[in-house]
Design a protein around this motif. Structure first.
Motif, short mmCIF file in Angstrom:
data_model
loop_
_atom_site.label_atom_id
_atom_site.label_comp_id
_atom_site.label_asym_id
_atom_site.label_seq_id
_atom_site.Cartn_x
_atom_site.Cartn_y
_atom_site.Cartn_z
N ASP A 77 15.25 42.21 46.99
CA ASP A 77 15.25 41.11 47.94
C ASP A 77 13.98 41.13 48.78
O ASP A 77 12.99 41.79 48.45
N THR A 78 14.00 40.41 49.89
CA THR A 78 12.79 40.25 50.71
C THR A 78 12.36 41.53 51.41
O THR A 78 11.24 41.61 51.90
N LEU A 83 18.72 44.83 44.31
CA LEU A 83 19.69 43.74 44.27
C LEU A 83 20.99 44.16 43.57
O LEU A 83 22.07 43.75 43.99
N MET A 247 24.78 37.58 51.27
CA MET A 247 23.64 37.58 50.35
C MET A 247 23.27 36.16 49.96
O MET A 247 22.08 35.83 49.84
N GLY A 251 19.61 34.31 50.69
CA GLY A 251 18.78 33.84 49.60
C GLY A 251 18.55 32.34 49.56
O GLY A 251 17.74 31.87 48.76
N LEU A 261 17.98 35.50 44.24
CA LEU A 261 18.58 36.04 45.45
C LEU A 261 19.83 35.28 45.85
O LEU A 261 20.77 35.85 46.44
#
Length: 293
Positions: A77-78, A83, A247, A251, A261
Motif C-alpha cells: 500500500d501507500t 497487502l 482498506m 484505496g 488497493l
C-alpha cells in the motif's frame, strides 16, 4: 461393522452429498470455509506484520503486473505495508465483527421474541412496538450520528452492530413460539406439569431453530456490509487496526494509479456476501419443505 465398511459408507455419503449439491453451493461453502480458516489463523499465516512499514517498496503492484516484487507478491500500500498480510488481518477483523454482531443481535431478538410470546399483553405490545420502531428507523444514519457524536470505541461499535437486525429475529421468534406452543408436543409437556422455561428451551427452541438458523445466514451478509460501510466512511475500524472496509476506504483515492488497493478488498467483500447469500438460500430450501419442487 468393520472399520473398512464404515470408511466406505462415509466416503459414499460424502460423494453423494457432493453429487447432489449444486456446484455454486459447493463453491460458496468452500470459500466460506477458507474465510473461517483465515479468521482463526490470520496471524499464523501472514508473511509480515500487517502494520510493518517499508517505505522503500511503496505502492508495489501485485504479481504479474510490471514493477512487482516477489517480496510482496500481492503488492503493497501507500506506506509499503504488505497487502496480503493486511488482507488476512482485515478479513479476520471484518468476519469476527460481523459474526459477533450477528450472533449478539440474534440472541437479543430471540430472547425478546420469547418474552413477547410468553408474557403477552403489555410486554407483547411494548416489544412489538420496539420492533416496529427499529424497522422504521434508518439504522445506518443513526449509527453514523451515534459514532460521530459519542466516538467509535470498540464497545460502542459492537453494540451498534448487535442492534442491527435484532427486530427480524424478534418478530420471527414470536410468531414461531405462538404457533409452536399450541402444537401437540408442547401441550403434552405442559399437561405433565413442566415449567414454561423448560418447555421453551428444551422443546420449542429446538423445533424452531431451522428458520432462525436460516435468518442467521441471511443476516450475516447485511451485517458485514454494515461494518465495512462504517469503516469505509472512517467511523468504524481505525488505524493501526485494519478491516476490509477500512482498506477499501484507504484505496479509493488511488483507483487510477493503484487500483488493487481498493479492488482486491472490494472483491473479497463481494465474494463473502455472495457466498453467504447462496448458502442461506440453499439452507432455506433444505429446511423449508414448502420450497421443494
Amino acid at each position: 461393522m468393520t472399520d473398512t465398511t464404515l470408511v466406505r459408507r462415509r466416503r459414499h455419503a460424502l460423494f453423494r452429498w457432493f453429487s447432489e449439491t449444486p456446484l455454486t453451493v459447493t463453491l460458496a461453502a468452500s470459500f466460506m470455509v477458507l474465510m473461517l480458516f483465515v479468521m482463526l489463523f490470520a496471524q499464523v499465516i501472514q508473511p509480515y506484520a500487517f502494520d510493518h512499514i517499508d517505505l522503500m517498496n511503496r505502492i508495489s503492484p501485485p504479481v504479474p503486473l510490471q514493477g512487482s516484487t516477489l517480496m510482496h507478491p500481492a503488492g503493497t500500500d501507500t506506506l509499503g505495508r504488505d497487502l496480503f498480510s493486511r488482507l488476512l488481518v482485515g478479513t479476520q477483523t471484518s468476519m469476527l465483527l460481523a459474526l459477533l454482531g450477528t450472533c449478539l443481535g440474534a440472541i437479543l431478538g430471540i430472547a425478546l421474541g420469547f418474552l413477547a410470546a410468553h408474557k403477552g399483553r403489555f410486554w407483547d405490545e411494548a416489544i412489538m412496538g420496539l420492533v416496529d420502531f427499529q424497522a422504521a428507523m434508518p439504522w445506518f444514519i443513526v449509527a453514523l450520528a451515534v459514532l460521530a457524536f459519542l466516538g467509535n470505541s470498540m464497545v460502542m461499535f459492537i453494540a451498534i452492530m448487535a442492534l442491527y437486525g435484532w427486530e427480524t429475529y424478534a418478530r420471527i421468534t414470536r410468531g414461531l413460539v405462538l404457533s409452536a406452543r399450541e402444537q401437540g408436543y408442547a401441550l403434552a409437556v405442559r399437561g405433565l406439569g413442566a415449567r414454561p422455561r423448560w418447555i421453551y428451551l428444551r422443546h420449542i427452541l429446538p423445533n424452531i431453530s431451522g428458520p432462525l438458523l436460516v435468518q442467521l445466514t441471511v443476516n450475516f451478509p447485511s451485517t458485514i456490509l454494515f461494518e465495512t460501510s462504517l469503516s469505509f466512511l472512517g467511523l468504524g475500524i481505525r488505524p493501526p487496526m485494519t478491516s476490509l472496509g477500512q482498506m477499501l476506504g484507504e484505496g479509493r483515492d488511488y483507483l487510477i494509479s493503484a487500483w488493487w488497493l481498493a479492488v482486491v478488498p472490494g472483491v473479497i467483500i463481494f465474494l463473502i456476501t455472495l457466498s453467504m447469500s447462496i448458502l442461506g438460500d440453499w439452507l432455506r430450501s433444505k429446511l423449508d419443505p414448502s420450497l421443494e419442487d
